[in-house]
Design a protein around this motif. Structure first.
Motif, PDB file in Angstrom:
ATOM      1  N   SER A 177       0.965 -10.701   7.095  1.00  0.00           N
ATOM      2  CA  SER A 177       1.524 -11.438   5.607  1.00  0.00           C
ATOM      3  C   SER A 177       2.723 -10.216   5.428  1.00  0.00           C
ATOM      4  CB  SER A 177       0.809 -11.526   4.721  1.00  0.00           C
ATOM      5  OG  SER A 177       1.355 -11.795   3.525  1.00  0.00           O
ATOM      6  N   ASP A 178       3.728 -10.926   4.744  1.00  0.00           N
ATOM      7  CA  ASP A 178       4.942 -10.101   4.244  1.00  0.00           C
ATOM      8  C   ASP A 178       4.411  -9.370   3.010  1.00  0.00           C
ATOM      9  OD1 ASP A 178       6.426 -10.786   6.318  1.00  0.00           O
ATOM     10  OD2 ASP A 178       7.365 -12.518   5.383  1.00  0.00           O
ATOM     11  N   ASP A 179       3.158  -9.673   2.534  1.00  0.00           N
ATOM     12  CA  ASP A 179       2.868  -9.184   1.399  1.00  0.00           C
ATOM     13  C   ASP A 179       2.045  -8.060   1.394  1.00  0.00           C
ATOM     14  OD1 ASP A 179       1.296  -8.592  -1.370  1.00  0.00           O
ATOM     15  OD2 ASP A 179       1.039 -10.692  -1.787  1.00  0.00           O
ATOM     16  N   GLU A 180       2.687  -6.886   0.846  1.00  0.00           N
ATOM     17  CA  GLU A 180       2.117  -5.759   1.187  1.00  0.00           C
ATOM     18  C   GLU A 180       0.634  -5.339   0.745  1.00  0.00           C
ATOM     19  OE1 GLU A 180       1.608  -1.878   3.068  1.00  0.00           O
ATOM     20  OE2 GLU A 180       3.039  -3.369   3.191  1.00  0.00           O
ATOM     21  N   ASP A 181       0.187  -6.178  -0.638  1.00  0.00           N
ATOM     22  CA  ASP A 181      -0.909  -5.968  -1.080  1.00  0.00           C
ATOM     23  C   ASP A 181      -2.160  -6.590  -0.124  1.00  0.00           C
ATOM     24  OD1 ASP A 181       0.009  -5.060  -3.402  1.00  0.00           O
ATOM     25  OD2 ASP A 181       0.099  -6.730  -4.472  1.00  0.00           O
ATOM     26  N   LEU A 182      -1.711  -7.716   0.639  1.00  0.00           N
ATOM     27  CA  LEU A 182      -2.756  -8.493   1.502  1.00  0.00           C
ATOM     28  C   LEU A 182      -2.827  -7.308   2.785  1.00  0.00           C
ATOM     29  CD1 LEU A 182      -1.368 -11.936   1.576  1.00  0.00           C
ATOM     30  CD2 LEU A 182      -3.348 -11.167   0.275  1.00  0.00           C
ATOM     31  N   VAL A 183      -1.723  -6.961   3.108  1.00  0.00           N
ATOM     32  CA  VAL A 183      -1.914  -6.086   4.362  1.00  0.00           C
ATOM     33  C   VAL A 183      -2.886  -4.714   4.079  1.00  0.00           C
ATOM     34  CG1 VAL A 183      -0.925  -4.249   5.898  1.00  0.00           C
ATOM     35  CG2 VAL A 183       0.354  -6.261   5.333  1.00  0.00           C
ATOM     36  N   GLN A 184      -2.913  -4.162   2.617  1.00  0.00           N
ATOM     37  CA  GLN A 184      -3.761  -3.221   2.204  1.00  0.00           C
ATOM     38  C   GLN A 184      -5.018  -3.586   2.040  1.00  0.00           C
ATOM     39  OE1 GLN A 184      -1.968  -1.542  -1.683  1.00  0.00           O
ATOM     40  NE2 GLN A 184      -0.644  -0.055  -0.290  1.00  0.00           N
TER      41      GLN A 184
END
Length: 359
Positions: free
Chosen positions: A291-298
């Motif tokens: 994902s481009d969403d950094e929160d999801l990557v974290q």
């Protein structure tokens, strides 16, 4: 034996009956002490706490001053007390509280409420027992709305496990203020604590019945938990434009895949992944990491790093083999993961962390 029976015997009203008996030499308080001692020896439950405090003190002092009573005197005192009980035709409840209990349902609710408020009586026994048995949400409201000193008294009266549970649901700054205030309660008098209990119990009785079990924040949060990300973001944006404070509370009530690092204890991650189907876990991680969403990557990295090295490496290999996961399948998989976490929390197997208030 009721407290009314005991009070009747203990109250001073001249010499006892039975002029020719051994009991005739005793005062009524001495006879009351003998009866209480006899009943306690027989294993009876004597409701001394229902007596006025003055009578409790006098009875205790009288028992402490007596040493020995022969069998004949004991027999005469018991016989005299039995005669008094048999001759008693009718007893009335003590005080306004007892009268209100006796007339419950027979006078209007408005009259009963006014009398309770004017007399400052306990509606149902010990007010602190009512407070300690109240629903968690009511107690949380009290802890956050009352003064820090009152909150500290309330926390001190609760069972330690329940006190710890409520503290875990309060914002960090509030928790720290209340726990520090507990150290200042050493000088609190019993009368002051009793008055606080009466006041808090009165607040609980004044809470009107509601149609919904949960408050509006919890209801909106629960709906948005199961909404698609686009819908959730759109609703939150609209709420922030309408009522910023309410929107902040709703954001705290929401638990999505992106909230996992802030709300989940790393030690609970193995329990979460143990029973979670791999067809949900791997696609959820794969979609989050792509994902481009950094929160999801974290969130995905947090879950992988909280597992054992062997388990984490196995999942990374599986994610690589999956390749690209569609947005629809990835969101469904992430929802399945968060649903599994909520289920474990509801079952008491894990406990979610409470997010800190924004500065």
């Amino acid at each position: 034996m009721s407290s009314t029976d005991l009070a009747r015997l203990a109250l001073p009203s001249g010499p006892g009956s039975g002029a020719g008996s051994a009991a005739a030499r005793l005062t009524r308080r001495q006879k009351a002490a003998i009866i209480v001692r006899f009943l306690l020896n027989e294993g009876a439950d004597v409701p001394l706490t229902d007596l006025p405090e003055g009578l409790q003190a006098e009875l205790t002092t009288q028992m402490g001053s007596m040493r020995y009573v022969d069998r004949t005197t004991l027999t005469d005192v018991v016989a005299e007390f039995s005669e008094e009980l048999e001759a008693m035709g009718l007893t009335f409840p003590r005080g306004v509280a007892g009268a209100l209990s006796a007339l419950d349902g027979r006078i209007s609710a408005q009259t009963a409420a006014r009398l309770r408020k004017e007399a400052g009586v306990r509606q149902f026994g010990d007010p602190w027992q009512q407070v300690c048995n109240a629903e968690a949400q009511h107690l949380l409201n009290i802890l956050q709305s009352e003064s820090t000193e009152v909150a500290a008294i309330l926390l001190s009266k609760l069972d330690v496990t329940r006190a710890a549970e409520l503290l875990g649901r309060l914002p960090g700054p509030v928790t720290r203020r209340i726990t520090y205030a507990v150290s200042q309660t050493e000088a609190a008098t019993p009368d002051a604590v009793d008055r606080i209990g009466l006041s808090l119990a009165a607040q609980l009785h004044e809470v009107p019945p509601t149609a919904f079990e949960n408050g509006p924040v919890e209801r909106v949060g629960a709906i948005l938990n199961y909404s698609q990300a686009a819908t959730r973001d759109d609703v939150l944006t609209g709420l922030e434009e309408t009522d910023l404070d309410f929107a902040r509370l709703v954001r705290k009530a929401i638990f999505t895949f992106a909230n996992i690092p802030d709300r989940v204890n790393p030690l609970d991650v193995p329990a979460i992944t143990r029973d979670l189907p791999r067809q949900d876990l791997a696609p959820a991680l794969a979609a989050a990491m792509a994902s481009d969403d950094e929160d999801l990557v974290q969130a995905a990295n947090f879950l992988l790093d909280s597992l054992s090295k062997r388990m984490g490496d196995a999942l990374r290999d599986e994610i690589e083999e999956l390749g690209t996961v569609s947005a629809k399948d990835g969101e469904a998989a992430m929802t399945a993961v968060t649903n599994a976490i909520r289920t474990l929390e509801a079952a008491g197997e894990i406990k979610l962390l409470v997010p800190e208030d924004d500065p």
